[in-house]
Design a protein around this motif. Structure first.
Motif, PDB file in Angstrom:
ATOM      1  N   ALA A 121      45.382 144.467  34.619  1.00  0.00           N
ATOM      2  CA  ALA A 121      44.970 143.642  33.482  1.00  0.00           C
ATOM      3  C   ALA A 121      43.683 142.876  33.792  1.00  0.00           C
ATOM      4  CB  ALA A 121      46.084 142.677  33.101  1.00  0.00           C
ATOM      5  N   LEU A 122      43.534 142.422  35.023  1.00  0.00           N
ATOM      6  CA  LEU A 122      42.323 141.707  35.426  1.00  0.00           C
ATOM      7  C   LEU A 122      41.079 142.579  35.289  1.00  0.00           C
ATOM      8  CD1 LEU A 122      43.322 139.609  38.579  1.00  0.00           C
ATOM      9  CD2 LEU A 122      42.297 138.734  36.477  1.00  0.00           C
ATOM     10  N   LYS A 123      41.232 143.868  35.505  1.00  0.00           N
ATOM     11  CA  LYS A 123      40.093 144.783  35.400  1.00  0.00           C
ATOM     12  C   LYS A 123      39.642 144.973  33.953  1.00  0.00           C
ATOM     13  CE  LYS A 123      41.695 147.470  39.412  1.00  0.00           C
ATOM     14  NZ  LYS A 123      42.230 148.787  39.862  1.00  0.00           N
ATOM     15  N   LYS A 124      40.574 144.801  33.017  1.00  0.00           N
ATOM     16  CA  LYS A 124      40.296 145.103  31.614  1.00  0.00           C
ATOM     17  C   LYS A 124      39.988 143.870  30.774  1.00  0.00           C
ATOM     18  CE  LYS A 124      43.841 148.756  31.792  1.00  0.00           C
ATOM     19  NZ  LYS A 124      45.163 149.151  31.247  1.00  0.00           N
ATOM     20  N   SER A 125      40.170 142.689  31.343  1.00  0.00           N
ATOM     21  CA  SER A 125      40.116 141.486  30.506  1.00  0.00           C
ATOM     22  C   SER A 125      39.366 140.361  31.197  1.00  0.00           C
ATOM     23  CB  SER A 125      41.538 141.030  30.162  1.00  0.00           C
ATOM     24  OG  SER A 125      42.225 140.639  31.345  1.00  0.00           O
ATOM     25  N   ASP A 126      39.178 139.288  30.441  1.00  0.00           N
ATOM     26  CA  ASP A 126      38.565 138.071  30.965  1.00  0.00           C
ATOM     27  C   ASP A 126      39.611 137.027  31.334  1.00  0.00           C
ATOM     28  OD1 ASP A 126      35.699 138.809  30.351  1.00  0.00           O
ATOM     29  OD2 ASP A 126      36.577 138.925  28.348  1.00  0.00           O
ATOM     30  N   ILE A 127      40.716 137.057  30.617  1.00  0.00           N
ATOM     31  CA  ILE A 127      41.838 136.156  30.887  1.00  0.00           C
ATOM     32  C   ILE A 127      43.115 136.986  30.863  1.00  0.00           C
ATOM     33  CG2 ILE A 127      43.136 134.128  30.119  1.00  0.00           C
ATOM     34  CD1 ILE A 127      40.638 133.247  28.556  1.00  0.00           C
ATOM     35  N   VAL A 128      43.963 136.775  31.849  1.00  0.00           N
ATOM     36  CA  VAL A 128      45.302 137.357  31.831  1.00  0.00           C
ATOM     37  C   VAL A 128      46.285 136.214  31.628  1.00  0.00           C
ATOM     38  CG1 VAL A 128      47.066 138.653  33.088  1.00  0.00           C
ATOM     39  CG2 VAL A 128      44.636 139.217  33.398  1.00  0.00           C
ATOM     40  N   VAL A 129      47.096 136.314  30.590  1.00  0.00           N
ATOM     41  CA  VAL A 129      48.098 135.286  30.348  1.00  0.00           C
ATOM     42  C   VAL A 129      49.474 135.925  30.449  1.00  0.00           C
ATOM     43  CG1 VAL A 129      47.897 135.548  27.824  1.00  0.00           C
ATOM     44  CG2 VAL A 129      48.926 133.490  28.771  1.00  0.00           C
ATOM     45  N   THR A 130      50.325 135.306  31.265  1.00  0.00           N
ATOM     46  CA  THR A 130      51.683 135.806  31.453  1.00  0.00           C
ATOM     47  C   THR A 130      52.672 134.746  30.994  1.00  0.00           C
ATOM     48  OG1 THR A 130      51.917 134.903  33.706  1.00  0.00           O
ATOM     49  CG2 THR A 130      50.924 137.106  33.490  1.00  0.00           C
ATOM     50  N   THR A 131      53.876 135.194  30.615  1.00  0.00           N
ATOM     51  CA  THR A 131      54.954 134.249  30.322  1.00  0.00           C
ATOM     52  C   THR A 131      56.136 134.583  31.210  1.00  0.00           C
ATOM     53  OG1 THR A 131      55.925 135.589  28.543  1.00  0.00           O
ATOM     54  CG2 THR A 131      54.204 134.043  27.932  1.00  0.00           C
TER      55      THR A 131
END
Length: 399
Positions: free
Chosen positions: A234-244
């Motif tokens: 997810a870090l490779k594809k995005s600027d922010i990774v948000v998890t719950t």
């Protein structure tokens, strides 16, 4: 655990080394944040211009009582005739004022008799003449960098003949919900311990509402290897990774461990805030990971408090949420020695905000239905105490 105010200050102090920008056609730029200053390259209008339909005259000629109509001056025409003493030129809204004229007398103020106008009501000198630069002057800063582009900005940019504009890219926010008990929409329930996932859908809606681009990655099991792989990708594809989920102290709460193992710099972990005390924020270069709690109300509130400001920061935006003062219509019981964000009903009566808690339940941080209705968040600090009817409080409006 740190004070809530300190955690917010740390978010505000985060520095972004490389902002992402792109060039968009003007009509695709609405809703984006401007990445350049817009400075006028000409006067608007560039020449004296008529502001009404009427007759261009020399002001002192009004004393004559009547003037001969020498010509007609439609908008957009390149009129060569001049207004000379004793004459006028019929001129329309948006037309350049003819040379020699200094005043426009409206159609309503005259009577046409043959090829002349008879002046019924006089006007002051310069009436209905738009002077050069009335709208804006050459060299004037019209729209500063960091402004969100909406219909007024579109109009001004079009008047400047700006066909393409540089904007900040809206950050991509990857959304992952962790929990072996979670079921996706439409997925069949096979045992009573399973529950429907709502967090990932709430977060997607929040991201879209506050100008991010959502990358929905769904639900994953409480398996450390899987969580590590998913967050890493997810870090490779995005600027922010948000998890719950997965940031507390349970045996299967692996998210916090994975964040450390991915060599991320932890900005903070644990805040004296209710709900959401186990909130975790980390960064890797100019990318961020936000670990939110698993309870739906808790993850929603902490997303508003921490995710939304990061979405704004990555595009130089300004929050559409706002804090306002309101009066309590019923008592508020302070339940924790923490900053609290309590769902409440807000109403605006004769210019003043009022707060009540009708229909709001007291219980765990899982009561998502408390967010329904004309809802806002009542904000109290850890230093605050319980409040009485009529007390002034701070309320966070979602915008």
């Amino acid at each position: 655990m740190m004070h809530f105010d300190e955690s917010i200050q740390m978010i505000e102090n985060l520095e972004i080394n490389n902002y992402k920008t792109k060039n968009l056609p003007l009509m695709e730029a609405q809703g984006y944040v401007l990445a350049e200053d817009i400075v006028a390259d000409h006067n608007s209008p560039e020449f004296p211009t008529s502001a009404m339909d009427g007759y261009a005259i020399i002001h002192e000629d009004m004393t004559l009582g009547s003037l001969k109509i020498a010509s007609i001056n439609p908008a957009g025409s390149a009129l060569k005739e001049e207004v000379i003493g004793g004459t006028c030129i019929k001129t329309f809204t948006g037309s350049l004022m003819p040379h020699g004229a200094d005043t426009l007398i409206p159609i309503e103020n005259v009577e046409v008799v043959g090829d002349e106008i008879v002046i019924k009501t006089e006007v002051p000198q310069g009436f209905s003449v738009r002077e050069p630069g009335e709208n804006y002057a050459k060299g004037q800063l019209l729209i500063p960098k960091g402004t969100k582009i909406d219909f007024p900005q579109i109009g001004v940019l079009a008047s400047l003949n700006v066909a393409n504009i540089e904007v900040y890219e809206k950050p991509i926010v990857a959304i992952i919900s962790t929990g072996s008990e979670l079921l996706e929409l439409g997925e069949e329930q096979t045992n009573d311990a399973q529950i429907r996932s709502s967090n990932n859908y709430i977060l997607e809606a929040i991201v879209k509402k506050y100008d991010g681009r959502a990358l929905q990655l769904g639900c994953i099991k409480d398996d450390k290897e899987t969580i590590t792989q998913e967050i890493s990708e997810a870090l490779k594809k995005s600027d922010i990774v948000v998890t719950t989920g997965g940031v507390s102290v349970g045996d299967f709460d692996f998210v916090k461990d994975v964040i450390y193992e991915l060599d991320c710099e932890v900005v903070f972990k644990g805040v004296r805030v209710k709900p959401g005390q186990h909130i975790m924020v980390a960064r890797k270069d100019d990318k961020f990971i936000i670990g939110l709690p698993g309870f739906a109300y808790s993850s929603t509130v902490t997303a508003l408090l921490y995710l939304v400001p990061l979405i704004e920061k990555l595009q130089h935006g300004i929050s559409s949420m706002q804090s306002v003062k309101a009066k309590l219509k019923e008592p508020f019981i302070k339940r924790a020695k923490k900053a609290e964000f309590t769902a409440c009903n807000v109403s605006l009566l004769q210019g003043e905000y009022y707060v009540d808690f009708k229909g709001k339940k007291v219980g765990s941080s899982a009561i998502l239905t408390n967010m329904l209705g004309s809802v806002a968040l009542l904000v109290t600090s850890e230093e605050d105490s319980s409040k009485e009817v009529g007390d002034e409080v701070t309320v966070l409006l979602f915008g």
